[in-house]
Design an enzyme around this catalytic site. Structure first.
Site, short mmCIF file in Angstrom:
data_model
loop_
_atom_site.label_atom_id
_atom_site.label_comp_id
_atom_site.label_asym_id
_atom_site.label_seq_id
_atom_site.Cartn_x
_atom_site.Cartn_y
_atom_site.Cartn_z
CG HIS A 1 -0.14 0.21 2.52
ND1 HIS A 1 0.58 -0.80 3.10
CD2 HIS A 1 0.05 1.30 3.32
CE1 HIS A 1 1.17 -0.35 4.20
NE2 HIS A 1 0.87 0.92 4.36
CG ASP B 1 1.38 5.33 4.70
OD1 ASP B 1 1.00 4.15 4.81
OD2 ASP B 1 2.45 5.75 5.19
CG HIS C 1 4.97 1.30 3.22
ND1 HIS C 1 4.50 2.45 2.65
CD2 HIS C 1 4.33 1.19 4.40
CE1 HIS C 1 3.63 3.03 3.46
NE2 HIS C 1 3.49 2.27 4.53
NE ARG D 1 2.07 7.06 8.96
CZ ARG D 1 0.97 6.55 8.38
NH1 ARG D 1 0.86 5.27 8.14
NH2 ARG D 1 -0.02 7.35 8.04
C1 OGA Z 1 3.00 2.56 8.26
C2 OGA Z 1 3.15 1.15 7.91
C3 OGA Z 1 4.68 -0.68 8.23
C4 OGA Z 1 5.42 -1.31 9.35
O1 OGA Z 1 3.43 2.96 9.35
O2 OGA Z 1 2.44 3.30 7.43
O3 OGA Z 1 2.59 0.68 6.95
O4 OGA Z 1 6.33 -2.10 9.06
N1 OGA Z 1 4.01 0.47 8.67
O5 OGA Z 1 5.09 -1.03 10.50
MN MN Z 2 1.69 2.36 5.74
#
Ligand code: OGA
Ligand code: MN
Length: 280
Positions: free
Chosen positions: A103, A105, A254, A269
């Site tokens: 995906h 974000d 990611h 985040r």
């Molecule tokens: C995010 C996500 C991936 C992870 O924080 O947007 O997709 O490895 N994280 O935690």
């Molecule tokens: Mn993400």
């Protein structure tokens, strides 16, 4: 193969995506030269990994603010007490882990975040596991055939927040609200680098406008498979406590790797608001 910027070093993780950055402490305000170099390295490598950073929440947010205003996630019920901080927490009892699928974000928003900064502070006890995969959407576009590129350039898709937030996470929208839903072109031009990239993701993209339903499903399935089954698009970030990764959310996807159950992992985040809608 370390590229040297004036104020920091960048050691690539692969020849085209990802770099480990050294020589910079993110807990103090960046000088103009440092901010310029981080931004340039971020445009060059898309995913920057900063090790051994000791950051308070305020430091983390201040680093984000060097690049723009901070984003508030539509799903953030502010468990952290701070709307600009999104907790990324997985424990033995978690029914799912966030981001466990390819995906980009929040592309359900009209102007999705331009970048995100994930700071991991608690690793699984084993000290490994919970890596994150990143994929280069410039290369995903470049590897398509010319006739396919030309066709895709004519198309627009729907990105719907209900897909992950209700479909995967089973979280209803707050009372009286619905999740964002917006349209974006399939092929987008990066606003800073001017390069074309593939802009569909299995997390949010639900259909291609103007095609018959079966055509839309088949074409999206082909593109999602292209992303998922082309390892050369990717780099893999192994975390350690106090690692911060800053990715360009405009040209990457990611995927979290949940290989540490029943152990726990914790991070926070911060995302940075984009300044324009994705355009072809
Ligand atoms: C995010 C996500 C991936 C992870 O924080 O947007 O997709 O490895 N994280 O935690
Ligand atoms: Mn993400």
């Amino acid at each position: 193969m370390t590229t040297t910027y004036e104020t920091l070093d960048a050691k690539p993780l692969t020849p085209h995506i990802g770099a480990e950055i050294s020589g910079i402490d993110l807990s103090s305000p960046l000088s103009n030269a440092q901010a310029r170099d981080v931004r340039q390295a971020w445009l060059d490598h898309m995913v920057l990994v900063f090790r051994d950073q000791t950051l308070t929440r305020e430091d983390h947010k201040n680093f984000g603010r060097q690049f723009g205003r901070l984003h508030i996630h539509p799903l953030n019920h502010s468990r952290s007490g701070d709307e600009e901080i999104l907790m990324v927490k997985t424990t033995a009892n978690s029914p799912y882990t966030a981001g466990n699928g390819w995906h980009t974000d929040v592309t359900c928003e009209a102007i999705p975040p331009m970048g995100s900064m994930l700071y991991i502070t608690e690793m699984p006890e084993a000290g490994c596991g919970g890596d994150t995969l990143f994929a280069d959407m410039y290369l995903a576009y470049d590897l398509l055939s010319d006739p396919m590129k030309a066709f895709l350039e004519t198309l627009t898709t729907v990105h719907d927040g209900a897909l992950p937030y209700i479909g995967n996470y089973n979280v209803a929208a707050p009372e009286g609200q619905s999740y964002p839903k917006n349209e974006h072109p399939v092929v987008v031009t990066h606003p800073e680098t001017g390069r074309k990239l593939l802009y569909v993701n299995s997390g949010f993209t639900t259909r291609i406008k103007g095609l018959a339903p079966a055509e839309s499903r088949a074409l999206l399935a082909m593109l999602f498979r292209h992303i998922a089954e082309t390892p050369r698009l990717t780099c893999r970030v192994p975390w350690a406590e106090n690692t911060l990764t800053f990715w360009d959310n405009r040209c990457t996807q990611h995927h979290a790797v949940w290989d540490y159950q029943p152990q726990s992992r914790y991070g926070e985040r911060v995302s940075i608001l984009g300044d324009e809608r994705p355009v072809s």
